[in-house]
Design an enzyme around this catalytic site. Structure first.
Site, mmCIF file in Angstrom:
data_model
loop_
_atom_site.group_PDB
_atom_site.id
_atom_site.type_symbol
_atom_site.label_atom_id
_atom_site.label_comp_id
_atom_site.label_asym_id
_atom_site.label_seq_id
_atom_site.Cartn_x
_atom_site.Cartn_y
_atom_site.Cartn_z
ATOM 1 C CG ASN A 52 20.288 42.323 44.124
ATOM 2 O OD1 ASN A 52 20.296 41.160 44.499
ATOM 3 N ND2 ASN A 52 21.162 43.204 44.580
ATOM 4 C CB ALA A 53 17.246 45.773 39.900
ATOM 5 N NE ARG A 98 7.530 59.301 56.734
ATOM 6 C CZ ARG A 98 8.630 59.260 57.479
ATOM 7 N NH1 ARG A 98 8.649 58.575 58.619
ATOM 8 N NH2 ARG A 98 9.725 59.892 57.092
ATOM 9 C CG HIS A 120 23.847 39.802 43.353
ATOM 10 N ND1 HIS A 120 24.932 39.098 42.904
ATOM 11 C CD2 HIS A 120 23.325 40.446 42.280
ATOM 12 C CE1 HIS A 120 25.065 39.317 41.599
ATOM 13 N NE2 HIS A 120 24.117 40.123 41.201
ATOM 14 C CG ASP A 143 20.803 37.258 37.660
ATOM 15 O OD1 ASP A 143 20.343 37.101 36.506
ATOM 16 O OD2 ASP A 143 21.093 38.381 38.117
ATOM 17 C CG LEU A 196 26.771 43.673 41.467
ATOM 18 C CD1 LEU A 196 25.876 43.328 42.645
ATOM 19 C CD2 LEU A 196 27.960 42.727 41.413
ATOM 20 C CB ALA A 197 26.946 42.301 34.642
ATOM 21 C CG HIS A 220 15.228 44.821 36.556
ATOM 22 N ND1 HIS A 220 16.487 45.355 36.587
ATOM 23 C CD2 HIS A 220 15.397 43.475 36.486
ATOM 24 C CE1 HIS A 220 17.387 44.379 36.528
ATOM 25 N NE2 HIS A 220 16.747 43.235 36.464
#
Length: 394
Positions: free
Chosen positions: A221-222, A229, A253, A276, A309-310, A197
């Site tokens: 993801n996240a 660059r 995902h 997850d 997405l959860a 994240h």
């Protein structure tokens, strides 16, 4: 059906994956919760447990990112009973070791889990905990509640650091959002740190890895993506052999091409299958509440009201099956990513992830259709009732 109580046990199988190679037929003798010996040649016909001829016996799966299962979200039930429900739901799908995962939440929720963490380590299958947040980058928050994302204060730190002596626990954070000294402090407390994240630059990730950050949470993801660059967290992960990376192999995902790139760059010894998973895993339900927001399951996708997405509707046996199908890799490689590699990330490579003398007897047996027919944790087993008769030849 339980096979508990005896201090020694023999499991005979036609196909045995020992953590390195597919072998068999053979017999695995278990004593006092550990593997005493493994013998190859004709499987011992008088073994107490004789697996179906087409079943494979393998090291039990290890899932380092499990938010929920069996109808329970850890954030809602940070209790021994809640953890037990989650772990038991995933055990049915072959996971014999996991890190129940708490996503970003209020200080008191972290403290509630901290208060029961030591007791939870006695639950078969709990290897530690995963605190995903609260020190994340708001720009890469995913489904985490923005209002609770923060740099941990002294109160948070005290609770988070206590997990350093609770099994093998992980903290996911955005390295660019915390002082470097905090990373040192958490590692010093015995925690493993994963970047996730995060909108970090590749240079920021390199510095974090130099400080001891060793993992990456749900690669692609996240997080900051790979650009020409500015390679971002994705590029830094693919380029740095020191980093272990979890990946959600559900076909939703991460695109198949991305999965293949990750496997080519990281290989089976650094890429880990994670679920997850959310509370709906192991249930027939199709929606649940996540911190006041309704999450809905549709065509295997879990999404919040805005389409974010959860988490995933995934079990580890499904992730293994998907890895073979989507990445075009061998079953051996997929099994290594589900057991031996997460064991190595957690520093448990001499305890888990292999079927070898002295290793803990955490095992899974599954059919060619990727249906789990039995699991054993410390030699104590549960097997699927329906075909119980075919498993036992006394």
């Amino acid at each position: 059906m339980g096979h508990a109580g005896s201090s020694s046990l023999t499991i005979a199988a036609q196909h045995i994956f020992d953590g390195a190679d597919m072998r068999g037929p053979g017999s695995v003798r278990i004593s006092q919760g550990r593997i005493e010996s493994i013998t190859f040649g004709e499987a011992e016909p008088r073994a107490p447990i004789y697996l179906p001829a087409d079943a494979t016996l393998a090291p039990g799966f290890i899932d380092i990112q499990v938010n929920g299962g069996g109808g329970v979200l850890l954030n809602d039930q940070p209790t021994e009973a809640g953890v037990r429900r989650i772990v038991e739901a995933h055990r049915k799908e072959g996971t014999t070791g996991c890190l129940p995962t708490l996503i970003t939440d209020r200080s008191e929720v972290i403290e509630r889990l901290a208060a029961v963490a030591q007791a939870c380590l006695k639950i078969p299958g709990v290897l530690g905990f995963h605190l995903e947040g609260p020190a994340l980058n708001r720009s890469r928050k995913g489904i985490h509640p923005e209002a609770e994302i923060r740099v941990p204060d002294q109160r948070d730190l005290a609770a988070i650091k206590s997990f350093g002596s609770r099994g093998r626990s992980i903290v996911t954070l955005a390295p660019e959002c915390v002082p470097a000294s905090m990373i040192d402090e958490l590692i010093g407390a015995g925690l493993r740190i994963a970047a996730g994240h995060s909108d970090a630059t590749a240079a920021e990730i390199r510095q974090a890895v130099d400080r001891g950050v060793s993992g990456v949470t749900h690669l692609f993801n996240a997080m900051s993506q790979l650009n020409a660059r500015e390679p971002g967290l994705v590029g830094a992960t693919l380029a740095d052999d020191r980093l272990f990376a979890g990946i959600i192999c559900d076909g939703i995902h991460v695109d198949r091409a991305g999965l293949r790139v990750a496997f080519r760059c990281k290989g089976r010894d650094r890429l880990m299958l994670v679920t997850d998973a959310m509370p709906l895993a192991g249930t027939k339900d199709w929606q649940f509440m996540l911190q006041g927001r309704q999450i809905t399951l549709h065509e295997n996708r879990l999404t919040g009201p805005d389409g974010t997405l959860a988490g995933a509707h995934l079990t580890t046996i499904e992730a293994v099956r998907n890895a073979v199908a989507l990445l075009g890799i061998s079953l051996v490689d997929a099994l290594i990513m589900a057991s031996r590699t997460p064991a190595a990330f957690l520093g448990l490579e001499s305890e888990l992830g292999r079927i070898a003398p002295g290793y803990r007897a955490d095992l899974v047996a599954f059919s060619p259709n990727f249906e789990v027919v039995g699991t054993w944790i410390g030699g104590v087993g549960t097997m699927v009732e329906a075909s119980e008769a075919s498993h036992r030849k006394l």
